[in-house]
Design a protein around this motif. Structure first.
Motif, PDB file in Angstrom:
ATOM      1  N   GLN A  80       0.959  -1.114  -0.188  1.00 25.92           N
ATOM      2  CA  GLN A  80       0.086  -0.133   0.097  1.00 25.92           C
ATOM      3  C   GLN A  80       1.299   1.683   0.067  1.00 25.92           C
ATOM      4  O   GLN A  80       0.764   1.922  -0.678  1.00 25.92           O
ATOM      5  CB  GLN A  80      -1.302   0.023   1.116  1.00 25.92           C
ATOM      6  N   THR A  83       2.891   2.230  -3.553  1.00 24.82           N
ATOM      7  CA  THR A  83       1.864   2.183  -4.480  1.00 24.82           C
ATOM      8  C   THR A  83       0.958   3.867  -4.542  1.00 24.82           C
ATOM      9  O   THR A  83       0.562   3.820  -5.227  1.00 24.82           O
ATOM     10  CB  THR A  83       1.190   0.883  -4.819  1.00 24.82           C
ATOM     11  N   CYS A  85      -2.283   2.713  -3.223  1.00 25.90           N
ATOM     12  CA  CYS A  85      -3.351   1.921  -3.543  1.00 25.90           C
ATOM     13  C   CYS A  85      -4.125   2.004  -2.269  1.00 25.90           C
ATOM     14  O   CYS A  85      -4.108   1.773  -0.884  1.00 25.90           O
ATOM     15  CB  CYS A  85      -2.705   0.320  -3.203  1.00 25.90           C
ATOM     16  N   THR A  86      -5.590   2.237  -2.131  1.00 26.82           N
ATOM     17  CA  THR A  86      -6.628   2.356  -1.104  1.00 26.82           C
ATOM     18  C   THR A  86      -7.829   0.960  -0.751  1.00 26.82           C
ATOM     19  O   THR A  86      -8.196   1.275   0.176  1.00 26.82           O
ATOM     20  CB  THR A  86      -7.496   3.474  -1.285  1.00 26.82           C
ATOM     21  N   ASN A 118      -0.408  -8.009  -5.838  1.00 22.68           N
ATOM     22  CA  ASN A 118      -0.153  -7.050  -6.650  1.00 22.68           C
ATOM     23  C   ASN A 118      -1.320  -7.641  -8.349  1.00 22.68           C
ATOM     24  O   ASN A 118      -1.508  -6.304  -8.801  1.00 22.68           O
ATOM     25  CB  ASN A 118       1.228  -8.256  -7.335  1.00 22.68           C
ATOM     26  N   TRP A 121      -4.526  -6.234  -6.655  1.00 19.35           N
ATOM     27  CA  TRP A 121      -5.366  -4.680  -6.849  1.00 19.35           C
ATOM     28  C   TRP A 121      -4.926  -3.795  -7.451  1.00 19.35           C
ATOM     29  O   TRP A 121      -4.831  -2.999  -7.766  1.00 19.35           O
ATOM     30  CB  TRP A 121      -4.556  -4.581  -5.750  1.00 19.35           C
ATOM     31  N   HIS A 122      -4.983  -5.050  -8.292  1.00 12.69           N
ATOM     32  CA  HIS A 122      -3.947  -4.016  -9.628  1.00 12.69           C
ATOM     33  C   HIS A 122      -3.481  -3.302  -9.724  1.00 12.69           C
ATOM     34  O   HIS A 122      -3.644  -2.403 -10.740  1.00 12.69           O
ATOM     35  CB  HIS A 122      -5.581  -3.678 -10.609  1.00 12.69           C
ATOM     36  N   LEU A 123      -2.192  -4.021  -8.994  1.00 11.39           N
ATOM     37  CA  LEU A 123      -0.911  -2.626  -8.794  1.00 11.39           C
ATOM     38  C   LEU A 123      -0.262  -3.251 -10.574  1.00 11.39           C
ATOM     39  O   LEU A 123       0.625  -1.845 -11.036  1.00 11.39           O
ATOM     40  CB  LEU A 123      -0.300  -3.243  -8.237  1.00 11.39           C
TER      41      LEU A 123
END
Ligand SMILES: C[C@@](CO)(OP(=O)(O)O)[C@H](O)COP(=O)(O)OP(=O)(O)OC[C@H]1O[C@@H](n2ccc(N)nc2=O)[C@H](O)[C@@H]1O
Ligand SMILES: Nc1ncnc2c1ncn2[C@@H]1O[C@H](COP(=O)(O)OP(=O)(O)O)[C@@H](O)[C@H]1O
Length: 282
Positions: A80, A83, A85-86, A118, A121-123
């Motif tokens: 998180q 990236t 990422c929320t 990965n 969360w579509h990272l």
């Protein structure tokens, strides 16, 4: 053991160090190693439930490991932070691997979190970036992200793929947990094994340099090794306590395991060439 990958549940395989040489020490005290890592078709299993509120929680208990210290929670939070990422996640850990066993359970759990999230969360972080993040969690995490049998150097972060013949392993789990830090800190540990080149792997004298230290401090490990040696070359993995012997066929491995004293835990596993989540990063 169920080693399938599906939308919500992901394997975290064990590793063996087929050998482990201590070839030096960095200024920060970490030891420089040479090792060959091989994954097994035996390990933990992690279940993920995505959350929209950004929280990361572990929904299962792990005796002695509070949630905030668990490598699965730390891996998700690190991802998180890296990236922005929320999204969040609830992680349930089905633990099969012994802690302090040298099978890399905690590290493998962390790597499975990095690889699975990965994707979930579509990272789309590249593999090398996940390996770099993994190294912040532990020296053993990068190899699980790397995802192939590997010759490892440095503290375990410099990795080259190796090709290994098919093999089955009997792994004996002595009833002791060995703390990695204790063994690396031992004054009696030899730290000057001559470095080998990858091309010398088939001819070099290979051993586990941590083995003598662990056997002297934990006689149970020495007893298990002595018993396994009747089947050929037996060795300890990582900083112990688990010990293993290699077999050419599954049948031979099961025959050996059947002769194990009842008071010991143990299992048969096949050596894998690739991590089951190898394709979760590019
Ligand atoms: C020995 C190995 C071999 O694969 O496996 P395990 O027995 O742990 O499975 C690993 O190098 C372990 O890696 P890992 O279990 O991730 O270790 P870390 O958490 O990073 O380190 C625990 C402690 O061990 C010492 N340490 C670890 C690795 C290393 N190359 N040199 C060290 O001196 C450090 O004191 C460190 O604080
Ligand atoms: N998810 C986890 N699973 C196992 N151990 C964990 C985990 N998270 C943190 N740890 C800590 O990491 C230590 C090393 O565990 P583990 O990686 O399973 O063994 P080893 O390094 O000997 O292969 C444990 O003693 C525990 O304190």
């Amino acid at each position: 053991m169920d080693f399938t990958v599906n939308a919500k549940s992901y394997p975290a395989p064990a590793k063996l160090n087929l050998f482990l040489h201590v070839v030096g020490r960095r200024p920060d005290g970490y030891h420089l190693l040479q090792s060959v890592f091989r994954f097994l078709d035996y390990g933990d299993r992690l279940h993920f439930k995505l959350r929209q509120d950004g929280r990361v929680t572990r929904t299962t208990d792990l005796p002695g490991v509070p949630q905030e210290k668990d490598l699965v929670v730390r891996a998700a939070r690190l991802l998180q932070e890296a990236t922005g990422c929320t999204l969040g996640v609830d992680i349930a850990v089905e633990k099969h691997l012994p802690m302090g066993g040298g099978l890399g359970g905690g590290s493998s759990d962390a790597a499975t979190v990095l690889l699975a999230l990965n994707r979930l969360w579509h990272l789309a972080l590249p593999r090398v970036e996940l390996q770099r993040l993994g190294l912040q969690l532990g020296a053993d995490v990068p190899v699980f992200v790397f995802g192939e049998s590997a010759f490892a150097e440095g503290v375990g972060e410099l990795l080259q793929p190796v090709s290994l013949p098919p093999a089955w392993y009997v792994v004996i789990v002595p009833a002791v947990a060995v703390a990695t830090a204790e063994i690396f800190a031992a004054p009696e540990l030899t730290r000057d094994t001559t470095s080998i080149k990858m091309c010398d792997l088939s001819t070099a004298q290979l051993r586990n340099d941590l083995q003598a230290v662990v056997c002297a401090r934990y006689p149970e490990v020495a007893t298990c090794l002595n018993w396994l040696e009747q089947f050929g070359n037996a060795r300890m993995t990582g900083s112990g306590a688990c010990v293993f012997a290699e077999f050419a066929t599954q049948h031979e491995a099961h025959q050996a395991l059947a002769r194990k004293p009842a008071k010991w835990q143990g299992f048969v596993a096949q050596g894998l060439d690739r991590h089951p989540l190898r394709d979760y990063a590019d």
